[in-house]
Design an enzyme around this catalytic site. Structure first.
Site, PDB file in Angstrom:
ATOM      1  N   ARG A 173       0.839  -1.195   0.000  1.00  0.00           N
ATOM      2  CA  ARG A 173       0.000   0.000   0.000  1.00  0.00           C
ATOM      3  C   ARG A 173       0.874   1.245   0.000  1.00  0.00           C
ATOM      4  NH1 ARG A 173      -2.800  -4.138   2.552  1.00  0.00           N
ATOM      5  NH2 ARG A 173      -4.620  -4.666   1.268  1.00  0.00           N
ATOM      6  N   ASP A 341      -6.286 -14.898   1.945  1.00  0.00           N
ATOM      7  CA  ASP A 341      -7.444 -14.229   2.548  1.00  0.00           C
ATOM      8  C   ASP A 341      -8.217 -13.441   1.505  1.00  0.00           C
ATOM      9  OD1 ASP A 341      -5.156 -12.496   2.317  1.00  0.00           O
ATOM     10  OD2 ASP A 341      -6.263 -11.008   3.481  1.00  0.00           O
ATOM     11  N   GLU A 342      -9.451 -13.103   1.838  1.00  0.00           N
ATOM     12  CA  GLU A 342     -10.259 -12.147   1.093  1.00  0.00           C
ATOM     13  C   GLU A 342     -10.196 -12.365  -0.415  1.00  0.00           C
ATOM     14  OE1 GLU A 342     -10.060  -8.484   4.335  1.00  0.00           O
ATOM     15  OE2 GLU A 342      -8.560  -8.535   2.734  1.00  0.00           O
ATOM     16  N   TRP A 408      -6.117 -14.414  12.165  1.00  0.00           N
ATOM     17  CA  TRP A 408      -6.275 -12.960  12.216  1.00  0.00           C
ATOM     18  C   TRP A 408      -7.708 -12.531  12.493  1.00  0.00           C
ATOM     19  CZ3 TRP A 408      -8.902  -9.576   8.760  1.00  0.00           C
ATOM     20  CH2 TRP A 408      -9.472 -10.181   7.634  1.00  0.00           C
ATOM     21  N   TYR A 433      -3.188  -5.884  15.758  1.00  0.00           N
ATOM     22  CA  TYR A 433      -3.158  -5.050  14.551  1.00  0.00           C
ATOM     23  C   TYR A 433      -2.738  -3.631  14.933  1.00  0.00           C
ATOM     24  CZ  TYR A 433      -4.749  -8.192  10.887  1.00  0.00           C
ATOM     25  OH  TYR A 433      -4.808  -9.178   9.940  1.00  0.00           O
ATOM     26  N   TRP A 486      -0.420  -2.843   8.640  1.00  0.00           N
ATOM     27  CA  TRP A 486      -0.906  -2.579   7.286  1.00  0.00           C
ATOM     28  C   TRP A 486      -0.799  -1.084   7.022  1.00  0.00           C
ATOM     29  CZ3 TRP A 486      -1.461  -6.906   4.654  1.00  0.00           C
ATOM     30  CH2 TRP A 486      -1.744  -8.089   5.345  1.00  0.00           C
ATOM     31  N   THR A 487      -0.541  -0.714   5.767  1.00  0.00           N
ATOM     32  CA  THR A 487      -0.107   0.665   5.530  1.00  0.00           C
ATOM     33  C   THR A 487      -0.975   1.450   4.552  1.00  0.00           C
ATOM     34  OG1 THR A 487       1.447  -0.028   3.793  1.00  0.00           O
ATOM     35  CG2 THR A 487       2.281   0.017   6.062  1.00  0.00           C
ATOM     36  N   GLU A 488      -2.270   1.151   4.491  1.00  0.00           N
ATOM     37  CA  GLU A 488      -3.132   1.976   3.643  1.00  0.00           C
ATOM     38  C   GLU A 488      -2.972   3.463   3.968  1.00  0.00           C
ATOM     39  OE1 GLU A 488      -5.442  -1.974   4.006  1.00  0.00           O
ATOM     40  OE2 GLU A 488      -4.058  -0.773   5.205  1.00  0.00           O
TER      41      GLU A 488
END
Length: 624
Positions: A173, A341-342, A408, A433, A486-488
């Site tokens: 990200r 995932d997802e 997770w 997280y 996570w780096t959004e």
């Protein structure tokens, strides 16, 4: 005997930080040597005796074996930052610091440190233990150069509670340069974490050079622009605005090897993550023939879950096998993470190719196709001498017990996996997280933009990675915990550090110290002693807001509410206001408990101003 000012100051800070616990609790904790020394993570056994050893300006470090010499070389650099000159020697008698390999603990990560009149000895069965002993020694020394560095006479015996002590960094990200990755590794190593999970591919960018597929770095590594603002707050299409600035980057294979070697030198295993079959639209931007429906596709400019994923056909398997062949050669660790995932099945349900696969393989549920896909990838990784690890969704389609699972979505997946015989890394969103917010107020204007959620320090610290639902034999499958970044919305190295510290100190103790020996009340004063160390390293930590400004600590009497505040940062000021304005250096200085009249509504706010001038976000309470 010379007065040990540094040690006395530590005791003073400890007692000050424990005032709210009551005098008896403070006295009890202050008597603990580990508390006095401020060691994090908390060692298994610490015994102190009267006296200190004066570490001279010029130091000889005894080291003979390859691991001893590796740790000695690192220790040279650490000591140089403290103004000391260290030289390696094979003369044991002439050394002030002695690194010795011997079986003093059941695992290579255990160690012993002994400080006495003849100097400092660090003993361990392997290089990792020697390295962790060296990190403990550094915590016994002043954080900055000093003419005289006195080390208390102490004997420490230590070993970790868990084999896997991890931290993940998403570089897809937002991309981070190699020099910052090395700094990140140094920060992990300082607190005895041993696993770096490197999230290298996702919808928003592919970050690893693959020689056989050059378009992955020519096309997939870049997106045309990036979303502005907090996507989760947008309600209408017109809310979505973009910066119109191309963004991207990737690591060459030479850079990958450089980072891996740097990590190995610090006894950190790097686990690469190559996402499949979901989070793969960046792949399709370069190789649209791997999709279930015709393109074109582009590297994604939004966050979240994309329905466009690779099609589970033979060309896709060839692609991932080629990629994993190069990845396996770059990363010597045992695990390769495949994500898993997802992965929405919308495109698969519409695909004639997938329907053919289901008929041929006897699969009646399209969701189970991912399990078939994962099993083929698992077999290929096994042929390369690697173990598959993935997010807990990989359980849904079935996977061999040789595959490991990262839990997770809470602990449910981890519990199920451990009962089925899988090794498990516990990394639930609720506790691990660290891209989640540190302020109870969602999207606080006093915090940088972030994904949301709320994960305070105490919730991390009090986490136990061993679910009570598991039997002792099942708990043996829990490899350990991992914190995920996570780096959004984490765009710079400085912001990574802001989200990381001081919470990483809590993560390290969750991973190293048995739950039965942990105490949050005892942790806080030890943590307070580390802000000076973070300052010395110029770490952009989040300054904790003052404690005590909450209804639980409110003392009401005679129509007034009284507040007693304290700071977790030694030497800091607390400034406060009673009119709802943001406190700063010009507002009231907190020096003693203060009263607030009840019966009318007002907002009390307080901030910590650290010795370096940086401010905390405000603590605030509505009084009425």
């Amino acid at each position: 005997m010379p007065f040990n000012f540094a040690l006395s100051a530590r005791v003073f800070l400890l007692l000050s930080a424990l005032l709210l616990l009551g005098q008896s609790a403070a006295a009890q904790l202050a008597e603990t040597p580990a508390q006095q020394l401020g060691l994090i993570p908390l060692p298994r056994e610490v015994k102190m005796s009267a006296g200190t050893y004066a570490l001279p300006q010029k130091i000889n470090i005894y080291a003979v074996s390859a691991d001893e010499r590796n740790v000695a070389g690192l220790l040279q650099g650490f000591l140089a930052a403290l103004g000391k000159t260290a030289t390696l020697t094979t003369n044991r008698q002439g050394a002030q610091i002695r690194l010795v390999t011997a079986r003093v603990a059941p695992t290579p990560e255990g160690y012993q440190v002994a400080v006495g009149p003849d100097g400092i000895g660090i003993t361990a069965p392997g290089g990792a233990g020697l390295f962790y002993g060296a990190q403990t020694l550094l915590q016994l020394l002043p954080p900055r150069p000093a003419a005289t560095a006195r080390v208390p006479y102490v004997r420490i015996a230590d070993e970790p509670a868990f084999r896997w002590r991890g931290a993940m960094l998403d570089v897809c990200r937002h991309f981070f340069p190699v020099e910052f990755l090395k700094r990140y590794l140094d920060l992990l190593a300082a607190y005895k974490l041993n696993t770096f999970h490197w999230h290298l591919t996702d919808d928003q960018g592919w970050r690893i050079e693959i020689k056989k597929y050059p378009k992955l770095t020519q096309v997939s590594a870049f997106r045309k622009e990036t979303l502005i603002g907090a996507q989760q707050t947008f309600k209408k299409p017109e809310d979505f605005k973009y910066d119109a600035t191309p963004y991207g980057g990737f690591y060459t294979q030479a850079q990958i090897r450089e980072v891996v070697a740097y990590a190995q030198q610090r006894y950190i295993t790097v686990v690469p993550e190559i996402e499949m079959p979901g989070h793969s639209v960046a792949i399709l931007a370069a190789y649209p023939e791997l999709a279930c429906k015709p393109g074109p596709y582009e590297t994604w400019t939004m966050w979240g879950v994309n329905e466009d994923i690779v099609c589970p056909t033979e060309p896709t398997f060839r692609f991932f096998e080629d990629v994993l062949t190069e990845v396996s050669a770059l990363f010597p660790g045992p695990y390769v993470h495949i994500g898993g995932d997802e992965a929405p099945k919308t495109r698969w349900k519409e695909s004639a190719a997938v329907q053919d696969i289901m008929r041929r393989e006897g699969i009646t549920d399209v969701e189970k196709v991912q399990g078939w896909f994962n099993r083929r990838i698992e077999q290929f990784l096994a042929s390369k001498g690697k173990k598959l690890i993935g997010w807990d969704e990989i359980l849904e389609g079935g996977i061999p017990t040789s595959a490991a699972v990262m839990s997770w979505r809470g602990e449910k997946g981890g519990i199920e996996a451990a009962r089925a015989g899988h090794d498990v890394v516990m990394t639930p969103t609720t506790n691990m997280y660290i891209d989640y917010g540190q302020n109870p107020r969602p999207h606080s204007p006093f915090e940088p933009l972030m994904i949301g959620g709320y994960l305070p320090l105490d919730r991390i610290y009090n986490y136990n990675p061993l679910p009570k639902e598991l039997t002792p034999d099942e708990q043996k499958h829990i490899l350990g915990p991992q914190a995920n970044m996570w780096t959004e919305y984490i765009t710079t190295p400085q912001k990574v550090e802001y989200m990381l510290f001081p919470r990483l100190l809590a993560v390290s103790e969750v991973a190293w110290t048995p739950a039965a020996r942990k105490s949050y009340a005892a942790f806080l004063p030890r943590m307070s002693q580390h802000f000076a160390r973070l300052d010395a390293k110029k770490v952009n930590y989040r300054v904790p807001e003052p404690l005590g400004l909450d209804s639980a600590n409110l003392v009401a009497q005679g129509g007034k509410a009284q507040f007693t505040l304290r700071s977790l940062v030694p030497g800091a000021q607390i400034r406060y206001t009673l009119d709802g304005k943001l406190p700063d250096e010009t507002t009231e200085l907190y020096t003693k408990p203060f009263d607030v009249p009840q019966g009318r509504q007002l907002t009390v706010r307080a901030v910590t101003i650290a010795p370096n001038g940086r401010k905390s976000p405000p603590a605030e309470l509505l009084v009425q």
